[in-house]
Design a protein around this motif. Structure first.
Motif, PDB file in Angstrom:
ATOM      1  N   ASN A  61       0.801  -1.228   0.000  1.00  0.00           N
ATOM      2  CA  ASN A  61       0.000   0.000   0.000  1.00  0.00           C
ATOM      3  C   ASN A  61       0.836   1.280   0.000  1.00  0.00           C
ATOM      4  OD1 ASN A  61       0.863  -0.360   2.655  1.00  0.00           O
ATOM      5  ND2 ASN A  61      -1.077   0.249   3.567  1.00  0.00           N
ATOM      6  N   ASN A  90       7.438  -2.192   5.993  1.00  0.00           N
ATOM      7  CA  ASN A  90       7.234  -2.249   4.543  1.00  0.00           C
ATOM      8  C   ASN A  90       7.326  -0.862   3.940  1.00  0.00           C
ATOM      9  OD1 ASN A  90       6.428  -5.124   4.468  1.00  0.00           O
ATOM     10  ND2 ASN A  90       4.694  -4.377   5.674  1.00  0.00           N
ATOM     11  N   THR A 205      -5.565  -1.562   9.415  1.00  0.00           N
ATOM     12  CA  THR A 205      -5.282  -0.141   9.642  1.00  0.00           C
ATOM     13  C   THR A 205      -4.215   0.006  10.718  1.00  0.00           C
ATOM     14  OG1 THR A 205      -6.219   2.034  10.197  1.00  0.00           O
ATOM     15  CG2 THR A 205      -7.266   0.137  11.242  1.00  0.00           C
ATOM     16  N   THR A 210      -4.138   4.700   5.010  1.00  0.00           N
ATOM     17  CA  THR A 210      -4.875   3.901   4.033  1.00  0.00           C
ATOM     18  C   THR A 210      -6.379   4.045   4.250  1.00  0.00           C
ATOM     19  OG1 THR A 210      -3.045   2.361   3.892  1.00  0.00           O
ATOM     20  CG2 THR A 210      -5.185   1.558   3.132  1.00  0.00           C
ATOM     21  N   TYR A 301       0.463  -6.979   9.332  1.00  0.00           N
ATOM     22  CA  TYR A 301      -0.668  -6.168   8.866  1.00  0.00           C
ATOM     23  C   TYR A 301      -1.753  -6.990   8.162  1.00  0.00           C
ATOM     24  CZ  TYR A 301       2.362  -2.076   9.557  1.00  0.00           C
ATOM     25  OH  TYR A 301       3.171  -1.114  10.080  1.00  0.00           O
ATOM     26  N   GLY A 331       2.964  -6.644   2.047  1.00  0.00           N
ATOM     27  CA  GLY A 331       3.758  -6.956   3.241  1.00  0.00           C
ATOM     28  C   GLY A 331       4.473  -8.293   3.250  1.00  0.00           C
TER      29      GLY A 331
HETATM   30  C1  LIG Z   1       1.631   0.088   6.402  1.00  0.00           C
HETATM   31  C2  LIG Z   1       0.848  -1.144   6.130  1.00  0.00           C
HETATM   32  C3  LIG Z   1      -0.527  -1.232   6.454  1.00  0.00           C
HETATM   33  C4  LIG Z   1      -1.265  -0.187   7.208  1.00  0.00           C
HETATM   34  O1  LIG Z   1      -1.552   0.942   6.438  1.00  0.00           O
HETATM   35  P1  LIG Z   1      -1.680   2.341   7.188  1.00  0.00           P
HETATM   36  O2  LIG Z   1      -1.887   3.299   6.098  1.00  0.00           O
HETATM   37  O3  LIG Z   1      -0.381   2.526   7.921  1.00  0.00           O
HETATM   38  O4  LIG Z   1      -2.818   2.263   8.131  1.00  0.00           O
HETATM   39  C5  LIG Z   1      -1.212  -2.370   6.109  1.00  0.00           C
HETATM   40  N1  LIG Z   1      -0.579  -3.387   5.488  1.00  0.00           N
HETATM   41  C6  LIG Z   1       0.724  -3.350   5.181  1.00  0.00           C
HETATM   42  C7  LIG Z   1       1.330  -4.537   4.547  1.00  0.00           C
HETATM   43  C8  LIG Z   1       1.484  -2.228   5.496  1.00  0.00           C
HETATM   44  O5  LIG Z   1       2.785  -2.214   5.206  1.00  0.00           O
END
Ligand SMILES: *Cc1c(COP(=O)(O)O)cnc(C)c1O
Length: 347
Positions: A61, A90, A205, A210, A301, A331
């Motif tokens: 993301n 990530n 989240t 995101t 995540y 991720g």
């Molecule tokens: C950073 C991340 C998220 C979370 O997204 P946010 O915008 O930080 O809430 C979810 N999945 C992965 C794999 C990420 O690296």
């Protein structure tokens, strides 16, 4: 499924032309059915939006956020990106790769946020890739305000003659969140193009960009799919408040309407013992996604996000006829740093 441009009759289009942006993302990312997982769970129709396939350095993301963040860095004539994250971030990996793409340097502050990790954890997975991309990094003890620590590092580097551009953890400010407003528009367009309505969107989240960007973007295009954020780190209330604040800032950038509090939904039932520590439900979700759909999730995540999706299905949260879209945020590179723990859980 068939892809189409956003249907102008149904949704309004967001004008991103006023923002600096660089192309990094392979888009639109596909939306695919998860038929075997849906059947296995006996639940609603599950679909997956493949943002693990955004195309930058094994995807995820952060690519969409970096399109706007690096755009702004270049517009400000920066020669270096400075950011922070947990050791297996990530975001740091994708930022390091994006820097390479534009001939920028990258420096990262890596927080030892997860207790009790071994040498593999600090050298393999994302850390290995950060090194491969030539990023410099410093390890730091866990602290309350890592953005302040990274901003101080940026100041130090500026004094040394560099031109750093500071990116907060996770790329989560209103500029980065524009990437997910853009993704929201993409989803609305794909949904309209395929004649497939989604009743729910579910995603992990963390630093909130995101979910905030999705909610802002869906509001801006006039699409009312509710977004359920599965917290990976903290209890519901502080997470709702950070998503809400950032969604408001993002919509202000887009000159959109205010967001009603009722639109920010977070489930904190899948965090387990804390950030970066996979719960039993995380490992089950990683295993099910792998064995039912051939999809790789991660232990920090997307594994927790999928555990949330599975948990909600089991609680009969959705109607049997619902079409539920899971946003895969990527991720998988972190999987390798957790391999011993996952192998042990499987045996
Ligand atoms: C950073 C991340 C998220 C979370 O997204 P946010 O915008 O930080 O809430 C979810 N999945 C992965 C794999 C990420 O690296």
């Amino acid at each position: 499924m068939a892809l189409a441009e956003p249907d102008a009759d149904q949704f309004s289009e967001i004008d991103f032309s006023g923002f600096s942006r660089v192309p990094l993302c392979h888009s639109p990312t596909p939306i695919e059915p998860m038929s075997r997982l849906s059947e296995h769970l006996g639940g609603p129709n599950l679909y997956i939006k493949r943002d693990d396939c955004t195309g930058l350095a094994s995807g995820g993301n952060k690519t969409r956020k970096l399109e706007f963040l690096v755009g702004e860095a270049l517009a400000e004539n920066a020669d270096m990106l400075v950011t922070q994250g947990a050791v297996q971030s990530n975001h740091v990996r994708q930022t390091s790769a994006a820097a390479c793409r534009f001939g920028l340097k990258c420096h990262a502050v890596l927080e030892r946020r997860v207790p009790g990790r071994d040498q593999l954890y600090e050298s393999n997975g994302n850390v290995f890739l950060d090194s491969l991309f030539g990023a410099t990094f410093e390890f730091h003890a866990a602290g309350p305000d890592m953005n302040a620590v990274a901003a101080a590092a940026a100041d130090r580097l500026r004094k040394d003659g560099h031109r750093p551009y500071f990116i907060p953890g996770g790329g989560s400010n209103a500029t980065g969140a524009l990437g997910y407003a853009s993704c929201a528009q993409e989803i609305a367009g794909q949904s309209a193009g395929a004649g497939l309505d989604f009743q729910w969107l579910v995603t992990a989240t963390g630093s909130a960009g995101t979910q905030a960007g999705l909610v802002a973007g869906l509001t801006a295009v006039g699409c009312d799919i509710p977004v359920m954020g599965i917290s990976v780190r903290q209890p519901r209330e502080p997470q709702v408040s950070s998503v809400r604040k950032l969604a408001g800032l993002t919509l202000a950038k887009l000159q959109g309407p205010a967001i009603p509090a009722s639109k920010i939904l977070v489930d904190d039932g899948y965090v387990g013992e804390g950030y970066g520590i996979p719960a039993a439900s995380t490992i089950e979700a990683i295993t099910l996604a792998a064995r039912m759909e051939g999809i790789l999730l991660d232990p920090v995540y997307s594994g927790k996000g999928m555990a949330g999706l599975i948990g909600l299905v089991r609680q009969n949260f959705f109607k049997a006829s619902d079409n539920v879209l899971f946003l895969h945020t990527g991720g998988m590179s972190a999987l390798f740093a957790y391999a011993p723990q996952i192998v042990e859980a499987l045996s």
